[in-house]
Scaffold this motif. Structure first.
Motif, short mmCIF file in Angstrom:
data_model
loop_
_atom_site.label_atom_id
_atom_site.label_comp_id
_atom_site.label_asym_id
_atom_site.label_seq_id
_atom_site.Cartn_x
_atom_site.Cartn_y
_atom_site.Cartn_z
N THR A 113 0.38 -1.36 -0.21
CA THR A 113 -0.49 -0.53 -0.04
C THR A 113 0.90 1.29 0.23
O THR A 113 2.04 1.06 0.53
CB THR A 113 -1.02 0.03 0.65
OG1 THR A 113 -0.04 -0.08 2.79
CG2 THR A 113 -1.72 -1.02 1.24
N VAL A 114 0.72 3.13 -0.59
CA VAL A 114 0.87 3.53 -0.59
C VAL A 114 0.27 4.88 -0.30
O VAL A 114 -0.88 4.71 0.37
CB VAL A 114 1.45 3.58 -2.20
CG1 VAL A 114 2.64 2.63 -2.94
CG2 VAL A 114 0.29 3.96 -2.77
N THR B 159 0.77 7.82 -1.62
CA THR B 159 -0.48 8.38 -2.79
C THR B 159 -2.51 7.60 -2.61
O THR B 159 -2.98 6.40 -2.97
CB THR B 159 -0.39 8.13 -3.75
OG1 THR B 159 1.94 8.66 -3.80
CG2 THR B 159 -1.36 8.44 -4.86
N ALA C 36 1.12 7.02 -7.83
CA ALA C 36 1.28 5.31 -6.91
C ALA C 36 2.39 4.08 -7.74
O ALA C 36 3.19 3.25 -6.34
CB ALA C 36 0.15 5.03 -6.81
N GLU D 78 5.92 5.05 -6.42
CA GLU D 78 5.97 4.28 -5.31
C GLU D 78 6.01 3.12 -4.81
O GLU D 78 7.09 2.51 -4.13
CB GLU D 78 4.44 5.15 -3.96
CG GLU D 78 4.70 6.31 -3.83
CD GLU D 78 3.34 7.17 -3.39
OE1 GLU D 78 3.37 7.91 -2.64
OE2 GLU D 78 2.61 6.27 -3.42
N ALA D 79 5.59 2.20 -6.57
CA ALA D 79 5.30 0.87 -6.05
C ALA D 79 7.14 0.25 -7.20
O ALA D 79 7.45 -0.57 -6.24
CB ALA D 79 3.87 0.19 -6.73
N ALA E 47 9.63 0.55 -4.03
CA ALA E 47 9.34 -0.31 -2.65
C ALA E 47 9.91 -1.53 -4.00
O ALA E 47 10.16 -2.88 -3.53
CB ALA E 47 8.65 -0.74 -2.77
N ALA F 88 0.93 -1.27 -6.59
CA ALA F 88 0.69 -0.65 -5.45
C ALA F 88 -1.33 -0.76 -5.20
O ALA F 88 -1.80 -0.77 -6.15
CB ALA F 88 1.22 0.47 -5.46
N ASP G 208 2.68 -5.56 2.42
CA ASP G 208 3.25 -4.64 3.07
C ASP G 208 3.93 -6.02 3.91
O ASP G 208 3.93 -5.42 5.35
CB ASP G 208 2.11 -4.40 3.83
CG ASP G 208 1.86 -2.79 2.76
OD1 ASP G 208 1.86 -2.19 1.50
OD2 ASP G 208 0.21 -2.26 3.77
#
Length: 292
Positions: free
Chosen positions: A135-136, A138, A161, A164-165, A168, A173, A259
């Motif tokens: 999960t992010v 955004t 988003a 962000e994925a 990571a 995401a 996560d």
């Protein structure tokens, strides 16, 4: 040879498929689109996709310059022009050429583009082993803004988003809505299984009503699986028996970690396998034939 692209009434070579820099789809993300799949010489759920395209256009007060029957034929002909019996098809309708101002009234005629090609979202091994997702920060757009039910060209929320994925090191995401409930992923809808019940976020939580999502719900109910369109949080995903994603390009793909929490035994589950098998049988059924 390159692809043949439909652009405003004719098919052109991909090198010639150009739109104006004053097109409001380019300047402002002002437009709508659809992603569609063709399997085994047949376009899957063509009517559903075309209906959703026109619903999106109506929601942004844009009149597509061809009717639904003509749009369906454009999609089929795009596959024929490129000799494709299996394809990923992208239909884009932008507001059209205007000026540098925001006013959509300055755009006289929407631009219509259809691209038929191929796409691979995830490697095949991920369908067997499953995805790690996160999960992010955004949050998903709320319906009071750019309603996620509109499949618009303005995809920056999803892209943020996705970034962000990427940072990571995971392929997808999960976006939560403003209240912290699970909404959807950057390009897919999400399902979970707990105690034999299949759950997916309700539309009003802020998500696109996916064609594949709806197909999976229909398959599950036909198989006698209890389906709930409801609300749930990250906690529910962490303790789920199964989690999987659905989308036009991705079809159905399992999730084995959210996560950094392993889902159940860390392997794709039996309900996922059953639904995937049934889905892959359904896409073999003749529907909107490309070549007759």
């Amino acid at each position: 040879m390159g692809l043949k692209i439909y652009l405003d009434g004719k098919f052109v070579d991909e090198e010639e498929a150009k739109v104006s820099v004053f097109d409001h789809g380019f300047l402002y993300g002002d437009g709508v689109f659809e992603g569609i799949r063709a399997y085994h010489n047949s376009v899957f759920r063509l009517k559903d996709h075309v209906d959703r395209l026109y619903d999106s256009a109506k929601a942004v007060n844009m009149e597509i310059p061809v009717n639904k029957e003509q749009m369906s034929e454009i999609i089929l002909e795009s596959c024929r022009q490129n000799d494709l019996k299996d394809a990923y098809i992208r239909v884009v309708v932008s507001r059209g050429k205007g000026d540098l101002g925001l006013d959509p009234r300055k755009c006289s005629v929407p631009t219509v583009v259809c691209i038929a090609s191929s796409i691979s979202i995830y490697p095949e091994e991920m369908y067997e082993k499953g995805l790690d997702v996160i999960t992010v920060p955004t949050r998903r757009n709320g319906p009071e803004g750019v309603n996620p039910r509109i499949k618009s060209l303005n995809y920056l929320n999803n892209i943020m988003a996705k970034i962000e994925a990427n940072m990571a090191g995971v392929p997808e995401a999960i976006l939560l809505n403003q209240e912290g409930y699970v909404a959807e992923c950057t390009g897919d809808n999400i399902f979970m299984v707990k105690n034999g019940i299949l759950k997916t976020p309700a539309i009003h939580l802020g998500l696109l009503e996916g064609v594949t999502r709806n197909e999976v719900i229909a398959i599950a109910r036909k198989e006698g699986i209890d389906v709930q369109e409801t609300t749930f949080t990250r906690y529910d995903l962490f303790v789920a028996d199964e989690v999987f994603l659905t989308g036009t390009a991705a079809e159905l793909i399992p999730v084995v970690k959210v996560d950094d929490r392993v889902i159940a035994d860390g392997k794709p589950g039996p309900i996922f396998h059953k639904l995937l098998q049934q889905f892959r049988e359904i896409v073999k059924e003749p529907e909107a034939l490309i070549f007759k």
